[in-house]
Design a protein around this motif. Structure first.
Motif, PDB file in Angstrom:
ATOM      1  N   HIS A   1      13.675  18.377  16.239  1.00 34.07           N
ATOM      2  CA  HIS A   1      13.913  18.268  17.697  1.00 34.07           C
ATOM      3  C   HIS A   1      14.599  16.745  17.974  1.00 34.07           C
ATOM      4  O   HIS A   1      14.832  15.819  16.928  1.00 34.07           O
ATOM      5  CB  HIS A   1      12.414  18.157  18.684  1.00 34.07           C
ATOM      6  CG  HIS A   1      11.545  17.426  18.089  1.00 34.07           C
ATOM      7  ND1 HIS A   1      10.538  17.575  16.978  1.00 34.07           N
ATOM      8  CD2 HIS A   1      11.102  15.960  18.487  1.00 34.07           C
ATOM      9  CE1 HIS A   1       9.818  16.324  16.829  1.00 34.07           C
ATOM     10  NE2 HIS A   1      10.267  15.665  17.907  1.00 34.07           N
TER      11      HIS A   1
ATOM     12  N   SER B   1      14.730  12.930  20.884  1.00 32.77           N
ATOM     13  CA  SER B   1      14.001  12.317  21.577  1.00 32.77           C
ATOM     14  C   SER B   1      14.964  12.069  22.524  1.00 32.77           C
ATOM     15  O   SER B   1      15.822  11.336  22.503  1.00 32.77           O
ATOM     16  CB  SER B   1      13.425  11.118  21.170  1.00 32.77           C
ATOM     17  OG  SER B   1      12.347  11.302  19.986  1.00 32.77           O
TER      18      SER B   1
ATOM     19  N   PRO C   1      10.099  14.237  23.388  1.00 27.75           N
ATOM     20  CA  PRO C   1      10.808  15.227  22.546  1.00 27.75           C
ATOM     21  C   PRO C   1      11.118  16.539  23.338  1.00 27.75           C
ATOM     22  O   PRO C   1      10.403  17.188  24.116  1.00 27.75           O
ATOM     23  CB  PRO C   1       9.869  15.570  21.506  1.00 27.75           C
ATOM     24  CG  PRO C   1       8.242  15.518  22.213  1.00 27.75           C
ATOM     25  CD  PRO C   1       8.675  14.309  23.308  1.00 27.75           C
TER      26      PRO C   1
ATOM     27  N   GLY D   1      17.672  11.000  17.082  1.00 28.42           N
ATOM     28  CA  GLY D   1      17.090  11.958  16.315  1.00 28.42           C
ATOM     29  C   GLY D   1      17.716  12.073  14.876  1.00 28.42           C
ATOM     30  O   GLY D   1      18.780  11.362  14.746  1.00 28.42           O
TER      31      GLY D   1
ATOM     32  N   LYS E   1      13.995  14.420  14.620  1.00 28.33           N
ATOM     33  CA  LYS E   1      12.685  14.101  14.511  1.00 28.33           C
ATOM     34  C   LYS E   1      11.875  15.433  14.081  1.00 28.33           C
ATOM     35  O   LYS E   1      12.514  16.720  14.288  1.00 28.33           O
ATOM     36  CB  LYS E   1      12.021  13.674  15.799  1.00 28.33           C
ATOM     37  CG  LYS E   1      12.831  12.373  16.390  1.00 28.33           C
ATOM     38  CD  LYS E   1      12.305  11.193  15.696  1.00 28.33           C
ATOM     39  CE  LYS E   1      12.980   9.851  16.495  1.00 28.33           C
ATOM     40  NZ  LYS E   1      12.512   8.679  15.774  1.00 28.33           N
TER      41      LYS E   1
END
Length: 279
Positions: free
Chosen positions: A81, A83, A97, A139, A141
């Motif tokens: 994902h 942020s 997120p 990202g 992430k």
């Protein structure tokens, strides 16, 4: 003389092999250089322009953001994902997120499907966004890493906006002709209007009937309804997800109470911690 001729032939063969090796190496380097570089930065926020905002329901909208060029890719591994950074109603910074519903095969843009809650801090930022505004994104992430063939089948238990990472993973699997993994999705919501990406999910089920199965569950179903009713139960999991095995995995993503309940159900059904992953 025969010895010299033999040595000459060996030298020519060695040179030819070396030339081929150099050519193959150069071709590989060229291919790598042609691969689009991802636009994300894991350490720093980068800004992306909102080019389209589509209202789906009273509190759900699709946001499409442009990448630097029409052939750019976001560079987000499957199941991970980004942020997003914005401001809440008081002007304070908020970071949350989100999982795009697009893949790197979708060139030049990425898309977020956002459910905006009345008191949500980041929801306020998305509600206020207009075409032409910029979103700060960082990202990739996430702990989830997917490789083709890592499991025989996935069971997915999703609730509400927890469908977005499931949709991303399912799409990547199903649209890859070399991936034979099967996907079994149980998706829970309150009302039919709360079901996100329903048209896209139904299209996947229709296009890949042997590899993708979906079962909808509603707390408040309409009078005519052939899905599940209430909360996701152990019986629903047993019926619609692959049985516990070393070559399957159950993915979970939803509100905290649902995640907790699903973890308890799965443990009682014999799914080990290694067979589960929570986004």
């Amino acid at each position: 003389m025969d010895f010299l001729q033999g040595r000459s032939v060996e030298t020519m063969v060695a040179v030819a092999v070396a030339v081929v090796a150099v050519a193959v190496g150069a071709a590989l380097l060229l291919c790598r250089s042609k691969r689009p570089k991802g636009c994300l930065d894991p350490e720093n926020f980068r800004k992306f322009k909102l080019v389209e905002k589509t209202q789906i329901s009273h509190n759900v909208a699709k946001f499409r953001f442009a990448l630097p060029t029409p052939t750019s890719v976001l560079g987000l591994p499957i199941g991970q994902h980004i942020s997003c950074r914005g401001q809440d109603a008081t002007g304070e910074e908020v970071i949350k997120p989100y999982t795009p519903t697009t893949l790197d095969s979708d060139l030049g843009n990425f898309q977020l499907v956002i459910k905006m809650y009345p008191q949500g801090r980041m929801s306020h930022h998305f509600r206020e966004m207009k075409v032409g505004d910029y979103m700060s994104v960082k990202g990739p992430k996430g702990r989830f890493k997917y490789q083709v063939g890592q499991v025989r089948a996935f069971g997915m238990l999703a609730g509400g906006s927890g469908i977005t990472p499931m949709f991303q993973v399912a799409r990547a699997i199903l649209e890859n002709p070399n991936d034979k993994t099967k996907v079994h999705l149980v998706y829970a919501n309150v009302t039919p209007e709360d079901i996100l990406l329903k048209e896209e999910l139904d299209s996947l089920a229709e296009e890949y009937p042997d590899r993708f199965k979906i079962f909808y569950v509603l707390n408040q179903p309409p009078e005519v309804w052939n899905g599940g009713v209430g909360f996701v139960s152990q019986d629903m999991i047993k019926t619609h997800c692959p049985a516990p095995a070393e070559d399957i995995q159950i993915l979970r993503c939803g509100p905290p109470p649902m995640n907790k309940a699903m973890a308890a159900h799965l443990e009682e059904l014999g799914y080990t911690k290694e067979m589960q992953f929570q986004f």
